[in-house]
Design an enzyme around this catalytic site. Sequence first.
Site, mmCIF file in Angstrom:
data_model
loop_
_atom_site.group_PDB
_atom_site.id
_atom_site.type_symbol
_atom_site.label_atom_id
_atom_site.label_comp_id
_atom_site.label_asym_id
_atom_site.label_seq_id
_atom_site.Cartn_x
_atom_site.Cartn_y
_atom_site.Cartn_z
ATOM 1 N N THR A 1 -30.161 27.866 -55.653
ATOM 2 C CA THR A 1 -30.593 26.635 -54.985
ATOM 3 C C THR A 1 -32.087 26.743 -54.707
ATOM 4 O O THR A 1 -32.576 27.802 -54.296
ATOM 5 C CB THR A 1 -29.811 26.397 -53.673
ATOM 6 O OG1 THR A 1 -30.281 25.196 -53.051
ATOM 7 C CG2 THR A 1 -29.959 27.553 -52.703
ATOM 8 N N HIS B 1 -20.097 39.982 -47.559
ATOM 9 C CA HIS B 1 -20.140 41.418 -47.272
ATOM 10 C C HIS B 1 -18.794 42.089 -47.529
ATOM 11 O O HIS B 1 -18.712 43.326 -47.568
ATOM 12 C CB HIS B 1 -20.559 41.644 -45.812
ATOM 13 C CG HIS B 1 -21.375 42.887 -45.608
ATOM 14 N ND1 HIS B 1 -21.315 43.969 -46.446
ATOM 15 C CD2 HIS B 1 -22.273 43.230 -44.644
ATOM 16 C CE1 HIS B 1 -22.121 44.918 -46.029
ATOM 17 N NE2 HIS B 1 -22.728 44.495 -44.930
#
Length: 499
Positions: free
Chosen positions: A418, A470
């Site tokens: 993006t 994560h």
Amino acid sequence: MTTEIKVPVLPESVADASVATWHVSVGDKVSRDQNLVDIETDKVVLEVVSPEEGVITEILEDEGATVLAEQVIAKIGAADSAQADSSKSTEAAKPAETKSSGGEKVEIKVPVLPESVADATIATWHVQAGQSVSRDENLVDIETDKVVLEVVAQADGVVAEIKHEEGDTVLAEQVIGILEAGASAGAASSEAPKEEASSGSDSNDALSPSVRRMIAEKGLDASKITGTGKGGRVTKEDVDNFIKSSAKAPAQTSAPAKAAPTELGGDRTQKREPMTRLRKRIAERLLEATNSTAMLTTFNEINMKPIMDIRKQYKDVFEERHGIRLGFMSFYVKAVVEALKRFPAVNACIDGDDIVYHNYFDVSIAVSTPRGLVTPVLRDCDKMSLADIEAKIRELALKGRDGKLTVDEMTGGNFTITNGGVFGSLLSTPIINPPQSAILGMHKIQDRPVAVNGKVEILPMMYLALSYDHRIIDGKESVGYLVTVKEFLEDPTRLLLDV
């Protein structure tokens, strides 16, 4: 000499299509690049234009017919040799035209919805009950969370009843209105509506589906836009120019006023309008990402001078050779893909208790459209050249602007890029696009003082932000991945040498 008009090559996974709207009849003279017919699939509407000037000598498939890719649906002859044939064909076609005008009631239905789309919303009615309409005039826009579908009149007549209003949720093939074919409004009260409907239908007939959709999204009156195209057709450039000129006059507004402002006292007002289905879907996915992933963001910065120097040196030659401008996004995509090869966990996703590693490289590109942010996919980026990437990004961006992105083009993808820098963003924390595990945010390129070999230099610097899940990507991998992207962009030669 006769030229065949064929159905275009259909998108992958689309077996057949329907002839939606003929904009010409047998015997009509046509110009090169004039839109002849709209071919509708369950995902997109394709425009078929004339390859040359001539006369329509034969139409082989009528509206509503199911057709296959590259099937011949009409023929064009030279203007001088086709006049006799066209007049005969026109005479033969007359009974078919009058056949539909028998005063019968025709149901206005929701089109068949794309696969995986359960329902839709009525976005905009372009007509009212009692209004006269012409065959193929756009009656209503149906919005799903992925595409906008147009429903056109099947015959000349009057809209007898509207069963579902704007904002209602509807299902595939549900009846939303009734059209009385061949009827006309009351003699005493229909003069003005007839004039309005005829003028509106004339302008609608001269509009391509993409222009009609653009006008509808901006809430514009097509009759006020002057067409500069062939035969007075309104083009996208005409719409853009109209919007720019309207912006200079505060009294005119291009936003559809679906809800009147609420008075709060004095000059304080507020307006309430419902979310579009696309905006709702975006909201759902953003919440899903924040609630279902262990999201963390790591940052770095890069010196853009090497890429800017390469671009400055070769941009003219590149454009002349490939017919497309050399931008920064192709470098970003190449760097991202090469880094993904070295860190496979960033290219993976979680499926239940399993980690799925992808051995292909499909990159989603975030594109801002009038209806909201979408993420079309560049597939097999590792096999694409810089020119291929630039051309595909441009194609997807234009489709996004015109509302023509297919479901296939917006689904999938292993990693997202993006670029908030185009809007001036200096730094951000992008949100992951599920089920992907990471997203890379690019930002504004800004001259900043940087220490280089013990000296201060002013260099064009850009911040990078990598948001990652994560649960699957450790801190060491995320930082290593971002540093690798940085190294490739600061030394683009490594992209060519694969080192």
